[in-house]
Design a protein around this motif. Structure first.
Motif, PDB file in Angstrom:
ATOM      1  N   GLY A 221      -4.713  -0.764 -20.410  1.00 27.25           N
ATOM      2  CA  GLY A 221      -4.179  -1.375 -21.624  1.00 27.25           C
ATOM      3  C   GLY A 221      -3.465  -2.692 -21.425  1.00 27.25           C
ATOM      4  O   GLY A 221      -2.519  -3.002 -22.153  1.00 27.25           O
ATOM      5  N   GLN A 222      -3.923  -3.506 -20.453  1.00 23.19           N
ATOM      6  CA  GLN A 222      -3.306  -4.819 -20.202  1.00 23.19           C
ATOM      7  C   GLN A 222      -1.792  -4.665 -19.985  1.00 23.19           C
ATOM      8  O   GLN A 222      -0.990  -5.352 -20.611  1.00 23.19           O
ATOM      9  N   VAL A 223      -1.428  -3.789 -19.105  1.00 20.12           N
ATOM     10  CA  VAL A 223      -0.014  -3.506 -18.831  1.00 20.12           C
ATOM     11  C   VAL A 223       0.488  -4.396 -17.705  1.00 20.12           C
ATOM     12  O   VAL A 223      -0.109  -4.451 -16.631  1.00 20.12           O
ATOM     13  N   ILE A 224       1.606  -5.073 -17.947  1.00 19.01           N
ATOM     14  CA  ILE A 224       2.216  -5.960 -16.959  1.00 19.01           C
ATOM     15  C   ILE A 224       3.497  -5.305 -16.463  1.00 19.01           C
ATOM     16  O   ILE A 224       4.465  -5.170 -17.212  1.00 19.01           O
ATOM     17  N   PRO A 225       3.535  -4.877 -15.203  1.00 15.45           N
ATOM     18  CA  PRO A 225       4.726  -4.191 -14.692  1.00 15.45           C
ATOM     19  C   PRO A 225       5.967  -5.081 -14.746  1.00 15.45           C
ATOM     20  O   PRO A 225       5.881  -6.287 -14.502  1.00 15.45           O
ATOM     21  N   PRO A 226       7.124  -4.510 -15.058  1.00 17.29           N
ATOM     22  CA  PRO A 226       8.356  -5.316 -15.055  1.00 17.29           C
ATOM     23  C   PRO A 226       8.671  -5.814 -13.651  1.00 17.29           C
ATOM     24  O   PRO A 226       8.393  -5.141 -12.650  1.00 17.29           O
ATOM     25  N   VAL A 227       9.248  -7.002 -13.569  1.00 13.49           N
ATOM     26  CA  VAL A 227       9.573  -7.616 -12.282  1.00 13.49           C
ATOM     27  C   VAL A 227      10.542  -6.728 -11.505  1.00 13.49           C
ATOM     28  O   VAL A 227      11.543  -6.254 -12.042  1.00 13.49           O
ATOM     29  N   GLY A 228      10.215  -6.512 -10.229  1.00 11.33           N
ATOM     30  CA  GLY A 228      11.050  -5.682  -9.373  1.00 11.33           C
ATOM     31  C   GLY A 228      10.513  -4.284  -9.172  1.00 11.33           C
ATOM     32  O   GLY A 228      10.936  -3.579  -8.243  1.00 11.33           O
ATOM     33  N   TYR A 229       9.565  -3.883 -10.009  1.00 12.70           N
ATOM     34  CA  TYR A 229       9.007  -2.523  -9.921  1.00 12.70           C
ATOM     35  C   TYR A 229       8.273  -2.297  -8.605  1.00 12.70           C
ATOM     36  O   TYR A 229       8.507  -1.310  -7.903  1.00 12.70           O
ATOM     37  N   PHE A 230       7.397  -3.219  -8.242  1.00  9.98           N
ATOM     38  CA  PHE A 230       6.611  -3.039  -7.025  1.00  9.98           C
ATOM     39  C   PHE A 230       7.499  -3.020  -5.774  1.00  9.98           C
ATOM     40  O   PHE A 230       7.251  -2.273  -4.827  1.00  9.98           O
ATOM     41  N   GLN A 231       8.524  -3.862  -5.751  1.00 11.88           N
ATOM     42  CA  GLN A 231       9.415  -3.902  -4.584  1.00 11.88           C
ATOM     43  C   GLN A 231      10.057  -2.543  -4.339  1.00 11.88           C
ATOM     44  O   GLN A 231      10.078  -2.040  -3.202  1.00 11.88           O
ATOM     45  N   LYS A 232      10.576  -1.949  -5.415  1.00 13.62           N
ATOM     46  CA  LYS A 232      11.270  -0.665  -5.273  1.00 13.62           C
ATOM     47  C   LYS A 232      10.289   0.447  -4.912  1.00 13.62           C
ATOM     48  O   LYS A 232      10.582   1.307  -4.075  1.00 13.62           O
ATOM     49  N   VAL A 233       9.123   0.435  -5.544  1.00  5.94           N
ATOM     50  CA  VAL A 233       8.114   1.456  -5.234  1.00  5.94           C
ATOM     51  C   VAL A 233       7.700   1.344  -3.766  1.00  5.94           C
ATOM     52  O   VAL A 233       7.596   2.352  -3.056  1.00  5.94           O
ATOM     53  N   ALA A 234       7.443   0.130  -3.308  1.00  7.00           N
ATOM     54  CA  ALA A 234       7.036  -0.077  -1.923  1.00  7.00           C
ATOM     55  C   ALA A 234       8.106   0.437  -0.953  1.00  7.00           C
ATOM     56  O   ALA A 234       7.787   1.055   0.076  1.00  7.00           O
ATOM     57  N   GLU A 235       9.367   0.207  -1.277  1.00  6.58           N
ATOM     58  CA  GLU A 235      10.465   0.683  -0.420  1.00  6.58           C
ATOM     59  C   GLU A 235      10.427   2.205  -0.305  1.00  6.58           C
ATOM     60  O   GLU A 235      10.525   2.765   0.804  1.00  6.58           O
ATOM     61  N   TYR A 236      10.267   2.891  -1.435  1.00  4.59           N
ATOM     62  CA  TYR A 236      10.259   4.354  -1.426  1.00  4.59           C
ATOM     63  C   TYR A 236       9.022   4.903  -0.714  1.00  4.59           C
ATOM     64  O   TYR A 236       9.112   5.865   0.064  1.00  4.59           O
ATOM     65  N   VAL A 237       7.886   4.289  -0.987  1.00  4.37           N
ATOM     66  CA  VAL A 237       6.628   4.779  -0.421  1.00  4.37           C
ATOM     67  C   VAL A 237       6.595   4.575   1.093  1.00  4.37           C
ATOM     68  O   VAL A 237       6.185   5.471   1.847  1.00  4.37           O
ATOM     69  N   ARG A 238       7.030   3.417   1.551  1.00  2.00           N
ATOM     70  CA  ARG A 238       7.029   3.151   2.992  1.00  2.00           C
ATOM     71  C   ARG A 238       8.001   4.076   3.730  1.00  2.00           C
ATOM     72  O   ARG A 238       7.732   4.515   4.850  1.00  2.00           O
ATOM     73  N   ALA A 239       9.123   4.395   3.090  1.00  2.00           N
ATOM     74  CA  ALA A 239      10.083   5.309   3.707  1.00  2.00           C
ATOM     75  C   ALA A 239       9.484   6.700   3.892  1.00  2.00           C
ATOM     76  O   ALA A 239       9.897   7.446   4.786  1.00  2.00           O
ATOM     77  N   ALA A 240       8.505   7.026   3.050  1.00  2.00           N
ATOM     78  CA  ALA A 240       7.839   8.325   3.130  1.00  2.00           C
ATOM     79  C   ALA A 240       6.602   8.286   4.018  1.00  2.00           C
ATOM     80  O   ALA A 240       5.868   9.278   4.111  1.00  2.00           O
ATOM     81  N   GLY A 241       6.358   7.140   4.664  1.00  2.00           N
ATOM     82  CA  GLY A 241       5.215   7.028   5.567  1.00  2.00           C
ATOM     83  C   GLY A 241       3.928   6.598   4.911  1.00  2.00           C
ATOM     84  O   GLY A 241       2.851   6.719   5.499  1.00  2.00           O
ATOM     85  N   GLY A 242       4.028   6.069   3.704  1.00  2.00           N
ATOM     86  CA  GLY A 242       2.840   5.606   2.993  1.00  2.00           C
ATOM     87  C   GLY A 242       2.744   4.090   2.963  1.00  2.00           C
ATOM     88  O   GLY A 242       3.640   3.387   3.449  1.00  2.00           O
ATOM     89  N   VAL A 243       1.667   3.578   2.396  1.00  2.00           N
ATOM     90  CA  VAL A 243       1.485   2.138   2.256  1.00  2.00           C
ATOM     91  C   VAL A 243       1.260   1.788   0.785  1.00  2.00           C
ATOM     92  O   VAL A 243       0.933   2.655  -0.027  1.00  2.00           O
ATOM     93  N   PHE A 244       1.447   0.525   0.470  1.00  2.00           N
ATOM     94  CA  PHE A 244       1.250   0.028  -0.898  1.00  2.00           C
ATOM     95  C   PHE A 244      -0.074  -0.727  -0.961  1.00  2.00           C
ATOM     96  O   PHE A 244      -0.263  -1.715  -0.261  1.00  2.00           O
ATOM     97  N   ILE A 245      -0.984  -0.250  -1.829  1.00  2.52           N
ATOM     98  CA  ILE A 245      -2.269  -0.913  -2.051  1.00  2.52           C
ATOM     99  C   ILE A 245      -2.227  -1.638  -3.393  1.00  2.52           C
ATOM    100  O   ILE A 245      -2.025  -1.009  -4.432  1.00  2.52           O
ATOM    101  N   ALA A 246      -2.398  -2.949  -3.360  1.00  2.00           N
ATOM    102  CA  ALA A 246      -2.472  -3.749  -4.587  1.00  2.00           C
ATOM    103  C   ALA A 246      -3.936  -3.994  -4.923  1.00  2.00           C
ATOM    104  O   ALA A 246      -4.659  -4.640  -4.159  1.00  2.00           O
ATOM    105  N   ASP A 247      -4.368  -3.469  -6.044  1.00  2.00           N
ATOM    106  CA  ASP A 247      -5.748  -3.626  -6.513  1.00  2.00           C
ATOM    107  C   ASP A 247      -5.826  -4.899  -7.367  1.00  2.00           C
ATOM    108  O   ASP A 247      -5.338  -4.928  -8.495  1.00  2.00           O
ATOM    109  N   GLU A 248      -6.445  -5.931  -6.805  1.00  2.00           N
ATOM    110  CA  GLU A 248      -6.587  -7.224  -7.493  1.00  2.00           C
ATOM    111  C   GLU A 248      -8.022  -7.443  -7.982  1.00  2.00           C
ATOM    112  O   GLU A 248      -8.400  -8.574  -8.301  1.00  2.00           O
ATOM    113  N   VAL A 249      -8.807  -6.378  -8.046  1.00  2.00           N
ATOM    114  CA  VAL A 249     -10.225  -6.494  -8.397  1.00  2.00           C
ATOM    115  C   VAL A 249     -10.414  -7.170  -9.748  1.00  2.00           C
ATOM    116  O   VAL A 249     -11.301  -8.012  -9.923  1.00  2.00           O
TER     117      VAL A 249
END
Length: 501
Positions: A221-249
């Motif tokens: 639905g043409q959703v634009i994430p609020p600024v700062g969302y990806f940074q915080k998500v990446a911090e939590y995910v990396r702490a859990a041993g995961g990685v952040f995949i950005a889909d730019e297709v």
């Protein structure tokens, strides 16, 4: 150009030989397109259509510079990447130069789906984890591994279709989502939802391999994430041993205007671990790419399995990729996306003030959504009206599509050569058509009419019957008067914190 078959014959042969799940646009009266140039497509009768939806023909349909590059290389050589060739390394060098420094290793493949599938393999190999966090309404591709992580698709299969290793986070939608534009910090609030998923997964003994998200949701639905969302998500995910995949297709290669990649809208302090790209990368030629860090690439190589792709990174594809990068720069298409995109947003904002059917305008550069609603306060999706509008636009030789979970979002993602004149033509046509629709349904311009009153009026005056209403499109059977539950009912007056150019 003389056609081999009539339109009727082409349609009959398609029905006979092409799988029925392969849908066609405007099924009631499909278009037979025989050529295209720039931002225009032409049917078998020579009728010209303004293309507002084709983000694959990124630098314009049939761009002569891209065609020349492809033809020149095809006349010389096309082979696989097991042989040394300058095109491959030159393209990898120039492509990674557009990204943050640590994203330096490329894997060339052939489609967005193939890129996202490979990204999952990289993520799972990195720390040996398997689970994936995806977003509500997300779509990442058509292969089995990606249908599994695409709620936009697997929700159509029934309530038990979600796999145990898949975790769905709320879409960071500040118009329709859980945390809206009046929330003091929607980025943190939505990121906390991801953190809760991580904590719950860990309690259940599950390990997260990756969080994957389109840098801006398209089918969602043409959703634009609020600024700062990806940074915080990446911090939590990396702490859990995961990685952040950005889909730019869907949204990469300068479509947002001010940046080459949409994830850069989040700020310089955000760098994903893996970036996938496709669609616009080859201007219609089937190619795509996964770019990651040296560390993740070496982990993937340590598995002992060779990665080989027959067509990925072949000399012709790389020549085309190089040509696309050249055209973006030489024709200042990023600058054009900013200038024309801002103008388009201004024109559409005027329509929001004028038409009660327009609930929200959101976008960056030449990636814009118009959220049609039956009631601006209730934000009830105007699904039937959106379908009717795109059919009427087709009659005016304008091609636009509707998408989102309710199929009520008008999607603008045209070729990057789209002009201000094109934007004006489209919006003026939409203005006239919305006026006709509102007059036909008796919809008032005052926004304080209740949805209940509108529903009663429609009951007595007859339901709105859009052209093409019987077309097989998901969610069409959801009458607006039955969608009030769960939708926000108070009028919002706080300015949105969405990213703007």
């Amino acid at each position: 150009m003389e056609e081999r078959y009539s339109k009727a014959e082409t349609l009959a042969l398609r029905r006979r030989h092409i799988g029925p799940s392969c849908k066609i646009l405007f099924a009631k009266d499909p278009l037979k397109i025989v050529r295209a140039q720039g931002q225009y497509m032409f049917d078998e009768k020579g009728q010209k259509y303004l293309d507002c939806i084709n983000n694959v023909a990124h630098v314009g349909h049939s761009h002569p510079y891209v065609i020349k590059a492809a033809t020149k290389q095809m006349e010389l050589l096309n082979t696989n990447s097991r042989f040394l060739h300058d095109n491959l390394v030159q393209y990898a060098q120039l492509l990674t130069a557009t990204l943050p420094e640590k994203l330096s290793v490329c894997y060339f493949v052939n489609s967005g789906s193939e890129a996202n599938d490979l990204a999952l393999r990289l993520a799972r190999q990195y720390h040996g984890h398997q689970d994936v966090i995806t977003l509500e309404n997300a779509y990442h591709g058509h292969v089995t591994s990606l249908i599994d992580i695409s709620p936009y698709k697997f929700n159509q299969l029934g309530k038990d279709s979600k796999k145990e290793f898949v975790h769905v986070a709320p879409s960071p939608d500040t118009y329709r989502g859980k945390y809206r534009e009046d929330h003091p910090d929607p980025a943190s609030a939505y990121a906390e939802e991801v953190k809760k998923i991580l904590e719950e997964a860990q309690k259940n003994g599950r390990k997260i391999a990756a969080f994957i998200a389109e840098s801006m949701q398209s089918c969602g639905g043409q959703v634009i994430p609020p600024v700062g969302y990806f940074q915080k998500v990446a911090e939590y995910v990396r702490a859990a041993g995961g990685v952040f995949i950005a889909d730019e297709v869907q949204v990469g290669f300068g479509r947002v205007g001010k940046h080459f990649w949409a994830f850069q809208l989040q700020g310089e302090d955000f760098v994903p671990d893996i970036v996938t790209m496709g669609k616009p990368i080859g201007n219609g030629h089937p190619m795509s790419c996964v770019v990651t860090t040296r560390e993740i690439a070496e982990s993937f190589g340590a598995s002992g399995l060779e990665y080989f792709n027959t067509f990925g990174g072949n000399p012709v594809s790389c020549a085309i990729g190089l040509a696309v990068l050249d055209v973006i720069e030489k024709e200042d298409l990023q600058g054009n996306a900013t200038r024309v995109g801002n103008y388009l947003l201004e024109l559409l904002a005027e329509q929001k003030e004028k038409h009660p059917l327009v609930g929200d305008i959101r976008g960056v550069g030449l990636f814009v959504g118009v959220d049609l609603v039956k009631d601006q306060q209730m934000r009830t999706p105007a699904t039937a009206e959106a379908l009717h509008l795109i059919y009427k636009l087709k009659e005016h030789q304008i091609l636009l599509s509707a998408d989102g979970p309710h199929r009520n979002i008008l999607k603008f993602k045209p070729p990057m050569c789209f002009t201000m004149e094109d934007a004006k033509q489209v919006v003026e046509t939409i203005d006239a058509l919305l006026t006709e629709m509102e007059e036909a349904t008796g919809m008032k311009t005052e926004n304080n009419i209740s949805t209940t009153a509108q529903c009663k009026r429609k009951t007595t005056e007859g339901s709105f019957q859009p052209e093409g209403a019987n077309e097989s499109i998901g969610h069409m059977n959801r009458a607006a008067c039955r969608q009030e539950s769960g939708l926000y009912s108070k009028k919002r007056s706080v300015p949105s914190k969405r990213i703007r150019t």
